[in-house]
Design an enzyme around this catalytic site. Structure first.
Site, short mmCIF file in Angstrom:
data_model
loop_
_atom_site.label_atom_id
_atom_site.label_comp_id
_atom_site.label_asym_id
_atom_site.label_seq_id
_atom_site.Cartn_x
_atom_site.Cartn_y
_atom_site.Cartn_z
CD GLU A 258 -18.85 -5.72 3.16
OE1 GLU A 258 -18.05 -4.79 3.41
OE2 GLU A 258 -19.87 -5.56 2.49
N PRO A 259 -15.37 -9.44 6.78
CG PRO A 259 -15.24 -11.45 7.98
CD PRO A 259 -16.12 -10.66 7.03
N GLY A 260 -11.85 -8.99 6.66
CA GLY A 260 -10.65 -9.28 5.88
C GLY A 260 -9.47 -9.54 6.79
NE ARG A 298 -1.51 -3.15 7.67
CZ ARG A 298 -1.27 -3.06 8.95
NH1 ARG A 298 -0.21 -3.62 9.49
NH2 ARG A 298 -2.10 -2.41 9.73
CE1 TYR A 302 -2.96 2.29 5.70
CE2 TYR A 302 -1.86 0.73 7.15
CZ TYR A 302 -2.71 1.00 6.09
OH TYR A 302 -3.30 -0.04 5.41
CB CYS A 329 15.86 4.56 -3.24
SG CYS A 329 16.92 5.97 -3.26
CE1 TYR A 358 -7.02 -4.39 3.33
CE2 TYR A 358 -6.87 -5.26 5.57
CZ TYR A 358 -7.63 -4.85 4.48
OH TYR A 358 -8.99 -4.88 4.57
C1 LIG Z 1 -16.34 -1.87 2.50
C2 LIG Z 1 -15.29 -2.68 3.18
N1 LIG Z 1 -15.64 -3.88 3.68
C3 LIG Z 1 -14.73 -4.66 4.31
C4 LIG Z 1 -13.44 -4.25 4.49
C5 LIG Z 1 -12.49 -5.16 5.20
O1 LIG Z 1 -12.03 -4.57 6.36
P1 LIG Z 1 -11.17 -5.40 7.40
O2 LIG Z 1 -10.03 -5.99 6.65
O3 LIG Z 1 -10.73 -4.38 8.38
O4 LIG Z 1 -12.06 -6.43 8.01
C6 LIG Z 1 -13.02 -3.00 4.00
C7 LIG Z 1 -11.66 -2.53 4.21
O5 LIG Z 1 -11.33 -1.42 4.37
C8 LIG Z 1 -13.99 -2.19 3.33
O6 LIG Z 1 -13.66 -1.00 2.84
#
Ligand SMILES: Cc1ncc(COP(=O)(O)O)c(C=O)c1O
Length: 400
Positions: A258-260, A298, A302, A329, A358
């Site tokens: 699940e890469p984002g 971001r 953090y 502000c 993000y």
């Molecule tokens: C369950 C799950 N899968 C995938 C991701 C995607 O993570 P990333 O963007 O670091 O690949 C997240 C992000 O926090 C997540 O909570």
């Protein structure tokens, strides 16, 4: 990318994405698997702007949605329910009902209670719900604490011991089909060890279940691969995928990822204009931008680092030290601290790099600032894929 031309036409702040980079980042992960069976479910939480999601779907990506509304966007982008995994630590009853009715590829279940709720809904609807159990492996992702999710003290997933007890109940739960073990230990992970250890945990648990006759379909190792925001060395895509395959191949199951961030992050910049320059300390000045925490949260949220570069360089003079701040502000509205740049003047354009993930997804209307537009550069042309929000858009939900 024709950044100055885009800014001149659309104004700033504006997000600009490269379709070429987006495609290359997706393909790099896909290629790294070689012949090993896998599916990449792009994590829409990173950036779910419709046109970007569509670019990824056309490449063969599947989707990871974190709310029923992300599922809706995925559907509008053309994904079938069987291409969507549904994650999230707090899925409401309405969200679960919708996911069960749709028949998504898996609901990634985060607790024993949630599993029972899914079961009750599936029983009532006369359906079988496909579920993956998200385990909490108690692994330190060594990322920022706010984006580490795999420690026992984090709110995510089912502790391993409890998960084992849940597995024992599954055979008799007719309305549920367990399709996978799922985990995700954090985001912006830059070293291989936590990712490898998490894959080992998921593999061991999957083997345990398979040996007991539960026919799993895949192992879901989540997302989390980081990107180099500051140019420093981090784990490569190939090293990452090799480590996951080395572990998960002990099951022969396909790997779901699940890469984002690793896909969308490097594909976007946020363009901003310098709207004021004023003294700060003996050595540094403030450069006040027309983009801040409302457009890119971001750094304030953090302390995240994003490279900031002038779009057209001034050839003259030595660099100066700038504290880049936004117009909001809040003293925390800092976009970049202690940056050495060529001298800046009011009206100059700067690019905040690696803002594709993000970034726009976390934008807000604080201070009544409209959401910025988004532009996609593709094959030498560019187009607006989300127009700038207007005050009327913003106030359309309100009444006196
Ligand atoms: C369950 C799950 N899968 C995938 C991701 C995607 O993570 P990333 O963007 O670091 O690949 C997240 C992000 O926090 C997540 O909570």
């Amino acid at each position: 990318m024709p950044l100055a031309a885009i800014a001149a036409k659309e104004g700033t702040p504006v997000y600009v994405y490269s379709a070429a980079v987006l495609r290359e980042r997706y393909r790099a992960i896909d290629r790294a698997f070689g012949a090993y069976p896998h599916a990449l479910h792009y994590a829409m939480k990173a950036n779910s702007t419709l046109a970007l999601v569509k670019v990824l779907r056309e490449l063969g990506s599947a989707a990871d949605a974190n709310s029923i509304w992300e599922i809706e966007v995925a559907r509008r982008a053309g994904f079938e329910p069987a291409q969507i995994v549904f994650t999230g630590v707090g899925k409401s009853q309405a969200e679960l009902e919708c996911a069960v009715s749709l028949g998504v590829k898996a609901i990634n279940v985060e607790s024993a209670g949630e599993l029972s709720r899914v079961e009750a809904i599936a029983t009532r609807l006369g359906r079988t719900a496909r579920v993956a159990i998200r385990v909490n492996p108690d692994i330190d992702a060594k990322s920022h604490p706010h984006i580490s999710t795999g420690l026992k003290i984090n709110k995510f997933g089912v502790p391993i011991e409890e998960a084992r007890e849940l597995f024992d109940t599954l055979a008799s739960r007719r309305a549920l089909t367990l399709v996978a073990i799922h985990l995700h230990v954090g985001s912006q992970i830059t070293t291989i060890e936590p990712l490898r250890r998490a894959a080992a945990v998921a593999t061991d648990l999957s083997l345990h279940l398979m040996q007991r006759g539960l026919p799993l379909e895949y192992v879901d190792l989540g997302g989390g691969l980081g990107i180099s925001y500051d140019g420093g060395e981090i784990v490569s895509v190939q090293e990452y995928v090799d480590a996951l395959v080395a572990e998960a191949s002990r099951t022969s199951l396909p790997i779901v990822l699940e890469p984002g961030r690793a896909i969308a992050g490097p594909a976007g910049v946020l363009l901003a204009t310098v709207i004021d320059v004023k003294p700060r300390t003996a050595e540094s000045e403030f450069a006040v931008l027309d983009a801040g925490m409302t457009e890119l949260l971001r750094p304030a949220l953090y302390g995240a680092f994003h490279q900031i570069e002038p779009v057209s360089r001034r050839a003259d003079a030595d660099g100066r030290q700038y504290e880049f701040v936004g117009p909001v502000c809040e003293s925390s509205d800092v976009v970049g601290r202690d940056r050495q740049l060529p001298p800046l003047a009011v009206g100059d354009l700067v690019a905040i790099r690696d803002a594709g993930a993000y970034g726009s997804a976390m934008a807000s209307n604080y201070n009544r600032r409209p959401l910025p537009p988004e532009v996609l550069v593709d094959g030498g042309a560019w187009r607006v894929i989300r127009r700038r929000q207007t005050v009327d858009d913003m106030m359309a939900l309100e009444s006196q």
